[in-house]
Structures are given as C-alpha cells and as structure tokens.
Design a protein around this motif. Structure first.
Motif, short mmCIF file in Angstrom:
data_model
loop_
_atom_site.label_atom_id
_atom_site.label_comp_id
_atom_site.label_asym_id
_atom_site.label_seq_id
_atom_site.Cartn_x
_atom_site.Cartn_y
_atom_site.Cartn_z
N ASP A 164 -4.62 -14.40 -6.55
CA ASP A 164 -2.57 -14.06 -7.18
C ASP A 164 -2.34 -13.60 -5.65
N ILE A 165 -2.92 -13.50 -4.72
CA ILE A 165 -2.19 -13.37 -3.17
C ILE A 165 -1.94 -14.90 -3.26
N ARG A 166 -2.59 -15.92 -2.44
CA ARG A 166 -3.38 -16.86 -2.21
C ARG A 166 -1.96 -18.37 -3.06
N GLU A 167 -1.77 -17.75 -4.53
CA GLU A 167 -1.04 -18.17 -5.63
C GLU A 167 0.75 -17.84 -4.95
N VAL A 186 -9.59 -4.62 7.19
CA VAL A 186 -8.22 -4.91 6.15
C VAL A 186 -7.56 -6.41 6.73
N PHE A 187 -7.31 -6.14 8.31
CA PHE A 187 -6.36 -6.73 8.56
C PHE A 187 -7.04 -8.42 9.05
N THR A 188 -8.32 -8.68 8.90
CA THR A 188 -8.66 -9.44 9.13
C THR A 188 -9.02 -10.38 8.06
N GLU A 189 -9.20 -9.21 7.06
CA GLU A 189 -9.19 -10.03 6.10
C GLU A 189 -7.57 -10.81 5.17
N LEU A 190 -6.45 -9.69 5.53
CA LEU A 190 -5.04 -10.56 4.98
C LEU A 190 -4.91 -11.84 5.96
N PHE A 191 -5.25 -11.98 7.55
CA PHE A 191 -5.27 -12.97 8.71
C PHE A 191 -6.02 -13.81 7.58
N THR A 206 0.11 -0.99 -0.13
CA THR A 206 0.24 -0.73 0.09
C THR A 206 0.56 1.13 0.12
N GLU A 207 0.96 1.97 -0.59
CA GLU A 207 1.27 3.36 -0.95
C GLU A 207 0.75 4.37 -1.31
N ASP A 208 0.93 6.00 -1.03
CA ASP A 208 0.14 7.32 -1.81
C ASP A 208 0.00 6.49 -2.70
N GLN A 209 0.92 5.67 -3.86
CA GLN A 209 0.28 5.90 -5.21
C GLN A 209 0.08 4.63 -5.76
N GLY A 210 -0.45 3.81 -4.97
CA GLY A 210 -1.38 2.89 -5.42
C GLY A 210 -1.41 1.88 -4.31
N TRP A 211 -2.72 1.29 -3.82
CA TRP A 211 -3.42 0.39 -3.21
C TRP A 211 -3.14 -0.90 -3.95
N ARG A 212 -2.46 -2.71 -3.64
CA ARG A 212 -2.40 -3.23 -4.36
C ARG A 212 -3.33 -4.81 -4.30
N ILE A 213 -4.14 -4.87 -2.98
CA ILE A 213 -4.76 -5.88 -3.10
C ILE A 213 -6.36 -5.51 -2.65
N GLN A 214 -7.00 -6.90 -3.25
CA GLN A 214 -8.07 -7.03 -2.77
C GLN A 214 -8.38 -6.80 -1.69
N ILE A 215 -9.67 -6.17 -1.54
CA ILE A 215 -10.02 -6.25 0.15
C ILE A 215 -12.08 -5.86 -0.29
N ASP A 216 -12.73 -7.59 0.13
CA ASP A 216 -13.27 -7.56 -0.09
C ASP A 216 -15.24 -6.02 0.41
N LEU A 239 -10.99 0.30 -2.53
CA LEU A 239 -10.06 0.04 -2.69
C LEU A 239 -9.44 -0.32 -3.81
N THR A 240 -9.78 -1.02 -4.57
CA THR A 240 -8.79 -1.27 -5.33
C THR A 240 -9.77 -0.55 -7.14
N GLU A 241 -11.05 0.02 -6.74
CA GLU A 241 -11.33 0.45 -8.13
C GLU A 241 -11.19 1.18 -8.33
N VAL A 242 -10.37 2.00 -6.71
CA VAL A 242 -10.65 3.68 -6.96
C VAL A 242 -8.35 3.84 -6.87
N GLY A 243 -8.52 3.42 -5.67
CA GLY A 243 -7.18 3.48 -4.97
C GLY A 243 -6.51 2.15 -5.76
N ALA A 244 -6.26 1.52 -6.43
CA ALA A 244 -5.31 1.09 -7.45
C ALA A 244 -4.80 1.74 -8.72
N TRP A 245 -5.88 3.03 -9.29
CA TRP A 245 -4.91 3.56 -10.17
C TRP A 245 -4.58 4.65 -10.31
N ARG A 246 -3.74 5.18 -10.32
CA ARG A 246 -3.47 6.68 -11.09
C ARG A 246 -3.30 7.52 -12.10
#
Ligand code: ACM
Length: 598
Positions: A233-236, A302-307, A188-198, A203-210
């Motif tokens: 992708d992450i699981r893989e 977010v962290f709960t989904e990451l766990f 995660t950064e100012d310039q992009g959020w990179r993980i799907q969070i249901d 976060l990914t519709e808006v935050g993943a694109w600049r």
C-alpha cells in the motif's frame, strides 16, 4: 457554444493585473499576460515531448485528458520543452492559437505548467467521461510562474482514524493539481499504529486496533476501529505521489503519542510490567518510549524499514506533547540522567530525540519535529514546525533554524468553517477567508523570516474526522486556499480575486468527487465566541455575487427581507438570527440560523 460564449465574455486581452484577467487559475501565478485569441484542444492536437525527462508526465497528462485523444493530431500542438535556467518548480506557459509551449528545467516545473494549462480550459476537462463533442478552448496568454515557498504541505492524520489508501491518493491528487508538494503522513499515534513493520509484527497485529472510540465525553461507542497500510500500500501511495511531484514524508512520533506501539511491545516503555492498551480516547497521554537500548534498536529498525519505502529526504519525528511523568517516576531514567549529567527530564527528551535525529541524519535524512524540538536545541540542522502560534517560529529563526509555519488557529483543518450547533469539530472558527489571508511570516522579523521560514502546512487532524466524507468536508475547499497561501507571493494574493475564482474551484472539486463543505453559498455568522453578551454580530458570505437577507423575528428570510448592509449589529441571549444569500432575487445556499439560548 455556451462554453465559448462564457470565455469570450470574461477574458480581457492585454497586459492586465491578474485579478482583472478573468483567468481562474489557482494558485495565482507570478505573472500573467493575456493576449488575443484562443488555443483549441481537440483530437487534432499533438503532444510533443522534446525531452525524455518529461515523458512520464506527458503520458499521465494524455491519460487524464483521454477524452480529447491527443493521438495523431496535426493542426495544433502542446510542446514540453526542457530549458535550463528555471528553478526546480518554475515554468513558462505560452499559449497561442496554434501552440501551447511549456518550458521548464525540471519535471516539477513542467508538471506545474501542465496543471496551469488544464486550469485555463473549462472545468469539465477534469471529468472522467464526457459525452459532448470534445474541444476545449484556452485563452492565449503567457504565464511565468514559480512558488513563494519551497515547502507547501498538508498533514493527514491516519493515526486517530484509519483511512483507506484510495482516500489518501485522492488527497494527493488534489494537492498536486493546486501545486502543493509535501504530503506529511502522520502514521503513528496513541490510538493506532498504521504501518506494517516486518521485524515487529505486533505493531499491526495489536497496535493497529482499538476496542472502541470515545469522543469528547470519554464514553466509548463500543465499536472496534483499526487498520494499517501494508508495505505494498505504501509503495503504491508513494509512487502515485511521485508521479504528481508530491513527496510523502512519514511521521513516526517520539517519544510521546506512542501508546499503540507500547501496547504491542511494553518493553519499549519505562514500566514494561504494566498493562497497556491502544488508547480509545483523545488527548495527551503519558506513555513515552523509554530511553533504553531496546527502544533505540526498535526505532532504528523501524526507520530502516521505512527507508526502503519512503525515499523522502525529509522525515518527521514528532516530538510534541510528551509529559515527562514516567521519566520522573522511573529509577532507570533518573539514573540515566545522573550518568549523562542531565539537569531535568526535558533534557532527557532532548537526548532521546537527538539520538534518533542523529541516526536519521547519518542515513541522509533531514529531520522535522514539532516546535518542542526547539526547547532542547541539540539537533543538527533540523526543521521545526511552529504549531503553537508564532512564538516558536520567532525562537527558531532567531537561532538560524529553518521553520515551517503550522499555527493551529490558521492551519488546523479540524477547526470550524461554519457555525453548526451539532458539529463535533474543534471549537476554533477558521473560515475560508481566514485560511486565505494568512501569510507565513513573522512580520516583526522580515529578513529572518525570508531566510528561515521555508514553508507552510495545513493539518488535517482526525479526532473528529472519522470517515472520508468528513475528511473531505473539513479539508475542502479550505486546503485549496492554503495551496495559494504557499505558492503565491504576498503582493499577488487577493481575497477578492480568490473568492471570484471559487466557483471554478468548486466545479473542479465536483468533477473530482470531493464532498467539500458548501459554505461558500451560505451566510457565515462572524462574532466573538469568547466575550459576554450583548455582542456584535457580522454576517458574511463568500460568494461575492450574493446579497445577504436576514430576519431577527424567527421568520424565514425571503427576497423581501432586509438586506444586511455590512455593519455589525448587537445580539443578546435569546436572539434568533436567520439569514440566506440571494442572487437576482433567487435564494442560494441554505437558510442558516443562529440562536443564542436565554
Ligand atoms: C500538535 O498539534 N500536537 C502538533
């Protein structure tokens, strides 16, 4: 035949210092004894797995050397044996003409034993397809090995630029071959959020694109950029890493470096009515998560989904570079500080970080943060990453806090490794030798260092690394040197030995399709970039078999040009130095030029 000749010529049997053994293992093992003879790996070799715990790595090994077959061999064998009493990552590898025996207590050790065995074979064992007859010789030897440091990491910044999962796995594969074990994924950064969070799709519709990317100049290139990793992708990636004994540590930055998330959900900021966009320029931005119930719920969700995705026992929560301007400006933050009895905004960050850190601890996670987490001191048993030199490490270990060293001058792979006028990497000069010669310790505090410095990490920040090719170029071969820094004891580290082993490393990287920086064969200009002219110039070349020839009159160096004698010479504005390596009168590498403007 050529291969056989080469091995016989360079491997000297007997109990030898590693550097003289002729084995090209990276990282250097703890102890090596070379004996007479060779083991021959071919289709008559069997793979014997004595414990089901090693079944999976044996299957993967078989798959990797499938051109050798290993199906129903009967003449020679490779044995994986479980033996109590070894450390988690330790192994013993014994090679005799009839048998390769790998003994380890745990799968990590056995995996590393197999990596070392592969390195004893000619480098084309790493080829995907081999046309020639399939037999490989490994010199007989006994190797006892274990790492110097528990944490041997690489940070990969997918925030500044998005990299496809295939590239991420390529890096993890290389890490595991050289026994690095922690993949720190900056997601995660100012310039992009990179993980799907249901729960938070924006976060990914808006935050993943600049909209575009702006380099040093601040002027944008007009080209939209973005991307994110789906949960699959992450699981893989995590599974791919697990099979290679690499732990994937996710990093979610708090409270700063959070503009992309705030652009998606402005209610996470101190001023929800303001308009935010995913950042297009590099730098340190003042958008911070607000310390509100909304933000805490968001981050816990977010962290709960990451766990579910990252079983790693270690999570990284950033904590760096968070200017507190908005906390000063916000009446809510000021009131909260009064209620909590906090003296300043730094303490408010500490409160924030502690709140999330406690949540992670409750969920069984150890928290890593950048060295700013030492400023507050409220986290329970954290690990600090000392990136602003060694002073934070000193502070941490004196307080009994575990520290991972990532000082930017030695560890940031976006620093320069060669001197090219048009390169857009960071301006610090960090050639292979500098990476190699680093040892992660505070020398004035040797005992505390031993106790509390748990490891070392290189960081591939990607502001100036927009694609796979540049990522590989910046990271390799320097990250292989870094792998040895993390694994090999100080006594066993030896630059002269390492540079002799480099051709095998580079050949292996070739087989793996890595587009590394070929500066090994080029002359490096070594001079102080920060002092006035006239100044001293040293010429260096990493290939120890090369001599350097150079000119000062603008002409191209030939086999007849003067040989550089190892002593510095003075250069001034207007100087033009051209240099090239030669071996037996033949040029190697390219002609390099350094021209100082008048
Ligand atoms: C960092 O370089 N801001 C961790």
């Amino acid at each position: 035949m050529k291969r056989l000749f080469l091995i016989v010529a360079v491997v000297l049997p007997g109990v030898l210092a590693y550097a003289e053994s002729g084995l090209n293992i990276v990282p250097t093992p703890k102890s090596v004894t070379v004996s007479e003879g060779f083991f021959r790996l071919d289709k008559n070799t069997a793979l014997v797995v004595e414990d089901s715990a090693f079944e999976e790595i044996a299957t993967d090994f078989k798959d990797q050397v499938k051109h050798v077959s290993l199906l129903n061999g009967s003449k020679t064998r490779i044995v994986l044996r479980k033996r109590p009493g070894f450390g988690k990552e330790a192994y013993r590898l014994t090679v005799t003409p009839s048998e390769v025996l790998i003994e380890a207590s745990e799968v990590n050790g056995a995996f590393y034993g197999l990596q070392t065995f592969k390195q004893l074979l000619p480098d084309d064992i790493y080829a995907q397809v081999i046309k020639k007859p399939l037999k490989f010789l490994a010199p007989c030897c006994t190797i006892d090995d274990e790492p110097e440091f528990w944490y041997r990491g690489l940070l990969f910044d997918s925030g500044r630029f998005f990299f496809p999962k295939e590239e991420i796995m390529k890096f993890i594969d290389l890490m595991s071959m050289y026994k690095q074990n922690m993949f720190h994924w900056h997601l995660t950064e100012d310039q992009g959020w990179r993980i799907q969070i249901d729960k938070y799709p924006k976060l990914t519709e808006v935050g993943a694109w600049r909209k575009e990317t702006a380099w040093h100049s601040g002027i944008g290139n007009g080209i939209p950029h973005g991307g994110f990793y789906t949960k699959d992708d992450i699981r893989e990636v995590v599974e791919y890493a697990r099979r290679r004994c690499v732990t994937v540590i996710p990093e979610v930055e708090i409270p700063g470096h959070s503009t992309a998330a705030i652009a998606a959900y402005p209610e996470l900021s101190c001023f929800p009515d303001r308009h935010y966009e995913v950042e297009t320029r590099w730098g340190i931005w003042k958008n911070l998560y607000a310390p509100t119930a909304t933000t805490f719920r968001f981050l816990e969700d977010v962290f709960t989904e990451l766990f579910e995705l990252f079983p790693s026992p270690i999570y990284h929560i950033g904590g760096d570079e968070a200017p507190k301007d908005v906390y000063k400006e916000s009446q809510y933050c000021q009131d909260l500080m009064t209620v909590l009895g906090l003296e300043n905004e730094e303490e408010l960050q500490t409160f924030f970080v502690k709140r999330i850190g406690d949540f992670l601890r409750k969920n069984g996670k150890t928290v890593i943060g950048w060295d700013e987490i030492l400023d507050g001191g409220a986290l329970e048993d954290p690990i600090a990453m000392s990136y602003r030199g060694h002073a934070p490490a000193v502070k941490g270990i004196k307080r009994g806090i575990r520290v991972i060293l990532t000082p930017n001058r030695w560890c940031y792979l976006d620093n320069k490794q060669e001197d090219m006028a048009d390169s857009v990497d960071q301006n610090l000069f960090m050639p292979l030798k500098k990476v190699y010669n680093y040892y992660p310790a505070v020398d004035s505090l040797a005992d505390l260092s031993k106790k509390y410095i748990v490891g070392y990490e290189t960081c591939l920040w990607t502001e100036y690394v927009p694609d796979n090719k540049t990522a590989e170029y910046q990271a390799f071969p320097r990250n292989v040197a870094a792998a040895e820094v993390g694994w090999t004891s100080r006594e066993n580290k030896d630059w002269e030995s390492f540079r002799r082993r480099m051709p095998k490393v580079l050949a292996t990287l070739d087989w793996k399709g890595i587009q590394y920086c070929p500066v090994y064969y080029d002359v490096i200009f070594d001079y102080d970039r920060n002092i006035e002219f006239p100044k001293a110039m040293n010429l260096e070349i990493e290939d120890p078999t090369a001599v350097i020839r150079y000119t000062l009159d603008g002409s191209t160096p030939t086999a007849k040009s003067p040989v550089y004698d190892g002593r510095p010479f003075m250069v001034d504005r207007g100087s033009v130095i051209k240099a090239r390596g030669f071996r037996k009168g033949q040029p190697i590498g390219k002609v390099v030029t350094k021209e100082f403007q008048k």
